[in-house]
Design a protein around this motif. Structure first.
Motif, mmCIF file in Angstrom:
data_model
loop_
_atom_site.group_PDB
_atom_site.id
_atom_site.type_symbol
_atom_site.label_atom_id
_atom_site.label_comp_id
_atom_site.label_asym_id
_atom_site.label_seq_id
_atom_site.Cartn_x
_atom_site.Cartn_y
_atom_site.Cartn_z
ATOM 1 N N SER A 176 -3.679 3.523 -6.883
ATOM 2 C CA SER A 176 -4.665 3.331 -6.536
ATOM 3 C C SER A 176 -5.473 2.153 -6.904
ATOM 4 C CB SER A 176 -6.052 4.882 -6.698
ATOM 5 O OG SER A 176 -6.439 4.704 -8.310
ATOM 6 N N ILE A 177 -5.132 1.731 -7.337
ATOM 7 C CA ILE A 177 -6.130 0.330 -8.224
ATOM 8 C C ILE A 177 -5.847 -1.178 -7.514
ATOM 9 C CG2 ILE A 177 -6.006 -1.902 -9.693
ATOM 10 C CD1 ILE A 177 -6.965 0.128 -12.297
ATOM 11 N N THR A 178 -3.780 -0.574 -7.062
ATOM 12 C CA THR A 178 -3.004 -1.757 -6.151
ATOM 13 C C THR A 178 -2.932 -1.620 -4.523
ATOM 14 O OG1 THR A 178 -1.266 -1.526 -8.209
ATOM 15 C CG2 THR A 178 -0.403 -2.383 -5.695
ATOM 16 N N PHE A 179 -3.475 -0.033 -4.446
ATOM 17 C CA PHE A 179 -3.527 0.538 -3.282
ATOM 18 C C PHE A 179 -4.876 -0.884 -2.437
ATOM 19 C CE2 PHE A 179 -5.081 2.400 0.464
ATOM 20 C CZ PHE A 179 -3.723 3.422 1.106
ATOM 21 N N MET A 188 0.726 -1.472 -0.223
ATOM 22 C CA MET A 188 0.193 0.113 0.245
ATOM 23 C C MET A 188 0.917 1.038 -0.160
ATOM 24 S SD MET A 188 -3.211 -1.283 2.784
ATOM 25 C CE MET A 188 -3.776 1.014 3.437
ATOM 26 N N GLY A 189 2.225 1.199 0.763
ATOM 27 C CA GLY A 189 3.049 2.189 1.179
ATOM 28 C C GLY A 189 3.812 2.500 -0.407
ATOM 29 N N HIS A 190 4.094 1.785 -1.129
ATOM 30 C CA HIS A 190 4.494 1.537 -2.883
ATOM 31 C C HIS A 190 4.065 2.519 -3.259
ATOM 32 C CE1 HIS A 190 7.750 0.339 -5.893
ATOM 33 N NE2 HIS A 190 6.534 -0.065 -6.243
ATOM 34 N N ALA A 191 2.434 1.512 -3.393
ATOM 35 C CA ALA A 191 1.660 2.204 -4.363
ATOM 36 C C ALA A 191 1.240 3.478 -3.905
ATOM 37 C CB ALA A 191 0.222 1.055 -4.228
ATOM 38 N N LEU A 192 0.918 3.960 -2.641
ATOM 39 C CA LEU A 192 0.944 5.143 -2.667
ATOM 40 C C LEU A 192 2.048 6.166 -3.695
ATOM 41 C CD1 LEU A 192 -0.967 7.288 -0.952
ATOM 42 C CD2 LEU A 192 0.578 7.594 0.457
ATOM 43 N N GLY A 193 3.332 6.129 -3.230
ATOM 44 C CA GLY A 193 4.839 7.113 -3.707
ATOM 45 C C GLY A 193 4.249 6.770 -5.066
ATOM 46 N N GLN A 194 3.275 5.789 -6.095
ATOM 47 C CA GLN A 194 3.644 5.484 -6.976
ATOM 48 C C GLN A 194 1.638 6.030 -7.976
ATOM 49 O OE1 GLN A 194 6.142 4.511 -9.214
ATOM 50 N NE2 GLN A 194 7.066 3.935 -7.324
ATOM 51 N N GLY A 195 1.320 6.354 -6.898
ATOM 52 C CA GLY A 195 0.102 7.087 -7.688
ATOM 53 C C GLY A 195 -0.786 6.256 -7.721
ATOM 54 N N CYS A 246 -9.809 3.508 4.200
ATOM 55 C CA CYS A 246 -9.893 2.802 2.946
ATOM 56 C C CYS A 246 -10.265 3.789 2.075
ATOM 57 C CB CYS A 246 -10.502 1.425 3.362
ATOM 58 S SG CYS A 246 -10.405 0.272 4.573
ATOM 59 N N ASP A 247 -10.780 4.854 1.917
ATOM 60 C CA ASP A 247 -11.626 4.795 0.899
ATOM 61 C C ASP A 247 -10.117 6.165 -0.113
ATOM 62 O OD1 ASP A 247 -13.998 4.037 1.173
ATOM 63 O OD2 ASP A 247 -14.073 5.676 2.716
ATOM 64 N N ARG A 248 -9.842 7.290 0.430
ATOM 65 C CA ARG A 248 -8.785 7.731 -0.197
ATOM 66 C C ARG A 248 -7.648 7.037 0.764
ATOM 67 N NH1 ARG A 248 -10.977 13.455 0.392
ATOM 68 N NH2 ARG A 248 -13.302 13.357 -0.946
ATOM 69 N N PRO A 249 -6.601 6.927 -0.962
ATOM 70 C CA PRO A 249 -4.819 6.463 0.002
ATOM 71 C C PRO A 249 -4.712 7.384 0.661
ATOM 72 C CG PRO A 249 -5.617 5.767 -1.767
ATOM 73 C CD PRO A 249 -7.073 6.257 -2.198
#
Length: 287
Positions: free
Chosen positions: A193-196, A184-191, A237-240
């Motif tokens: 949202s699907i993976t998050f 989740m942290g990595h996905a947030l950094g990459q923008g 959980c609704d907004r990364p």
């Protein structure tokens, strides 16, 4: 290929009108045209999205269409559903219609009785925990009620699951929870949202599994559905964001320490990250 409902003029619905149509039935029970003139654009979008993305066959698409219309109120309680007319309108076989109505009957949306036929059942008879009905309600006219009810249900289920999970020292599942937080942290950094969202859903499913309560585990599908249809700034959980990841991380830390109270508290904080949730799920009263 199943087509949309036919219009009175051309015999076929225009492109983009798959989810709104005049439903033919015996004249004695016919509802006036005004019942079909509504154009809820969001419901229309959902119909095309779900039918297209799930890779369902003809009967799955028909279930989707009829289910949405029942849940939205376009097909009201006690309304007759005539299989022959459904087949003609959607240009599908009698077998497809029969299979579709059986699925809807299993969900509590319709009932079939000898000498009466198939009719729409009242809301009180619906299986409101069915994932499809959850989704249909969440994107239809009942969207606000559905999202509120899902939030209330999560508030009941997940803090308890977190508390119970702290008493089960399964290092394999705890490591997977930690992995989901890292993803989740990595996905947030990459923008991304699907993976998050996928990692978030996996996190909550694993947590309920770790609780070791089979009845709670049976409800994990509801939590998954809630995560998919929440659709607004209600919980963490609704907004990364970093705050949400922090709360997930604190849950993992509490579980690793066997801190049941800490895990429960962290989950409650996660479910109330956004102030808007206070209007949805009141904080527990002090006794």
């Amino acid at each position: 290929m199943m087509t949309a409902a036919r219009s009175a003029d051309s015999g076929l619905a225009a492109s983009g009108e798959l989810d709104r149509y005049s439903y033919a039935e015996p004249a004695a029970d016919r509802v006036g045209p005004s019942a079909w003139d509504s154009t809820d654009q969001e419901l229309g979008r959902v119909g095309r999205r779900t039918a297209g993305n799930r890779g369902r066959g003809l009967h799955g698409q028909l279930v989707q269409q009829l289910g949405q219309m029942i849940v939205s109120g376009d097909l009201g309680a006690d309304r007759p559903l005539v299989p022959e007319e459904i087949g003609q309108r959607f240009e599908v076989s009698r077998t497809v219609v029969r299979e579709s109505l059986r699925v809807l009957e299993a969900k509590g949306l319709v009932s079939a009785r000898p000498n009466v036929g198939t009719r729409v059942r009242p809301v009180s008879d619906w299986n409101l925990l069915d994932p499809d009905i959850i989704e249909w309600r969440a994107f239809g006219p009942q969207r606000d009620d559905q999202r509120r009810e899902l939030s209330e249900l999560r508030w009941t289920i997940e803090p308890l699951a977190a508390r119970l999970a702290a008493g089960h020292g399964r290092e394999d599942l705890q490591q997977r929870l930690a992995d989901m937080v890292e993803i989740m942290g990595h996905a947030l950094g990459q923008g991304d949202s699907i993976t998050f969202s996928r990692a978030d859903a996996e996190f909550h499913a694993l947590l309920i599994q770790l609780a070791g309560n089979r009845m709670l585990e049976h409800l994990s599908g509801i939590v998954s559905a809630a995560l998919q249809v929440s659709g607004g700034p209600v919980t963490g959980c609704d907004r990364p964001n970093e705050t949400a990841i922090g709360h997930h991380g604190r849950i993992v830390d509490a579980l690793a320490a066997g801190d049941a109270s800490g895990a429960e508290t962290a989950m409650r904080h996660l479910l109330t990250v956004h102030p808007e949730v206070e209007r949805v799920v009141p904080a527990p009263r002090e006794h």
